[in-house]
Design an enzyme around this catalytic site. Sequence first.
Site, short mmCIF file in Angstrom:
data_model
loop_
_atom_site.label_atom_id
_atom_site.label_comp_id
_atom_site.label_asym_id
_atom_site.label_seq_id
_atom_site.Cartn_x
_atom_site.Cartn_y
_atom_site.Cartn_z
N SER A 188 -4.00 -1.37 -6.06
CA SER A 188 -4.15 -2.70 -6.67
C SER A 188 -4.41 -2.65 -8.18
O SER A 188 -5.14 -3.50 -8.71
CB SER A 188 -5.24 -3.50 -5.94
OG SER A 188 -4.85 -3.74 -4.61
N GLY A 233 -2.33 -2.41 -1.98
CA GLY A 233 -1.63 -3.64 -1.62
C GLY A 233 -2.55 -4.76 -1.17
O GLY A 233 -2.09 -5.75 -0.60
N ASN A 253 5.39 3.39 -8.34
CA ASN A 253 5.91 3.67 -7.00
C ASN A 253 6.54 2.39 -6.48
O ASN A 253 5.84 1.45 -6.12
CB ASN A 253 4.76 4.13 -6.09
CG ASN A 253 5.21 4.34 -4.66
OD1 ASN A 253 6.40 4.27 -4.35
ND2 ASN A 253 4.25 4.61 -3.78
N HIS A 305 1.62 10.25 0.46
CA HIS A 305 1.16 8.88 0.28
C HIS A 305 0.56 8.38 1.60
O HIS A 305 1.04 8.72 2.68
CB HIS A 305 2.33 7.99 -0.15
CG HIS A 305 1.88 6.63 -0.61
ND1 HIS A 305 1.53 5.64 0.27
CD2 HIS A 305 1.70 6.13 -1.85
CE1 HIS A 305 1.17 4.57 -0.41
NE2 HIS A 305 1.26 4.84 -1.71
N LYS A 353 8.25 1.97 -3.83
CA LYS A 353 8.25 1.90 -2.36
C LYS A 353 9.63 1.47 -1.86
O LYS A 353 10.63 1.83 -2.46
CB LYS A 353 7.10 0.98 -1.89
CG LYS A 353 5.75 1.44 -2.48
CD LYS A 353 4.55 0.81 -1.83
CE LYS A 353 3.29 1.34 -2.50
NZ LYS A 353 2.07 0.81 -1.87
N GLU A 397 -5.96 7.42 -4.03
CA GLU A 397 -5.59 6.07 -3.63
C GLU A 397 -6.36 5.70 -2.36
O GLU A 397 -5.93 6.06 -1.25
CB GLU A 397 -4.09 5.98 -3.34
CG GLU A 397 -3.21 6.28 -4.53
CD GLU A 397 -1.85 5.61 -4.39
OE1 GLU A 397 -1.48 4.87 -5.31
OE2 GLU A 397 -1.18 5.80 -3.37
N GLU A 455 0.87 5.71 3.11
CA GLU A 455 1.85 5.05 3.99
C GLU A 455 2.64 6.08 4.79
O GLU A 455 2.99 5.85 5.95
CB GLU A 455 2.76 4.12 3.17
CG GLU A 455 1.99 2.88 2.73
CD GLU A 455 2.45 2.25 1.43
OE1 GLU A 455 3.55 2.57 0.95
OE2 GLU A 455 1.67 1.44 0.89
P1 13P Z 1 -0.48 -1.27 -5.03
O1 13P Z 1 -0.58 -1.05 -6.52
O2 13P Z 1 0.58 -2.27 -4.66
O3 13P Z 1 -1.81 -1.54 -4.41
O4 13P Z 1 0.05 0.11 -4.40
C1 13P Z 1 -0.58 1.29 -4.76
C2 13P Z 1 0.20 2.41 -4.24
O5 13P Z 1 0.28 2.64 -3.04
C3 13P Z 1 0.91 3.27 -5.21
O6 13P Z 1 1.37 4.42 -4.62
#
Ligand code: 13P
Length: 231
Positions: A192, A160, A7, A89, A9, A154, A91
Amino acid sequence: MKLVAGNWKMHDRGADLASAIRAQLGAPGVEVLLCPAFPYLREVGEAVAGSGIALGAQDLHWEPRGAFTGAVSARMLLDVGCTHVIVGHSERRLLFGDTDAAVAAKVKAAMAVGLIPILCVGETLEERDAGFAQRRIRSQVAAAYQPGCVVAYEPVWAIGTGRAASPEHAREAARTVRDAAGADVRVLYGGSVNAANCAPFFEAADGALVGGASLDAAAFAAIVAAAEVAG
Ligand code: 13P
């Protein structure tokens, strides 16, 4: 077979990164999916054509068309070569207000055109500390899951932050997802994941949804290699 999804982002990476990943992977022995931002979908699709690497988007709108400024429909994603789309997601849920009802509508819209939704679920730190993690996972799955979805667990506190969940926590969450969705569902772990910590997650789950580490071709290739070892 394991699934490793990147992903990207809102990072402005496209064919450059896709080509670097393709060169590192050769012929991957697991399923690999790249999810760039909308404007880069087409060029990433072209960069991975014929490699077996699949293309996914990070979101969609539930309506097929209309006056929805800034939104993108499931059919548009199909038109640029997507086979998958990330839905719900954290976010999107926390920063853009996607509710369980919106996530459910997006899952339906994706499936109606044959896209595979990667339905994201996971508890916040407050929910975890209050002992509500499994309840939250169950409720998010119950609200939006349809047979044929992949589910990505997640935990919000692991995204992150550099603090991945323990493999035991991921395993318990995967069990909760299977209890709620059915034994056949594919469950990914995300939060992570990196080249150094990923191997146990391929024992705990059916793959990984990778954020930051998917922006580095060598790190992503190392994660894919660990998934291949797990089988
Ligand atoms: P990270 O691997 O940067 O923690 O992000 C995970 C994520 O949100 C994947 O969709």
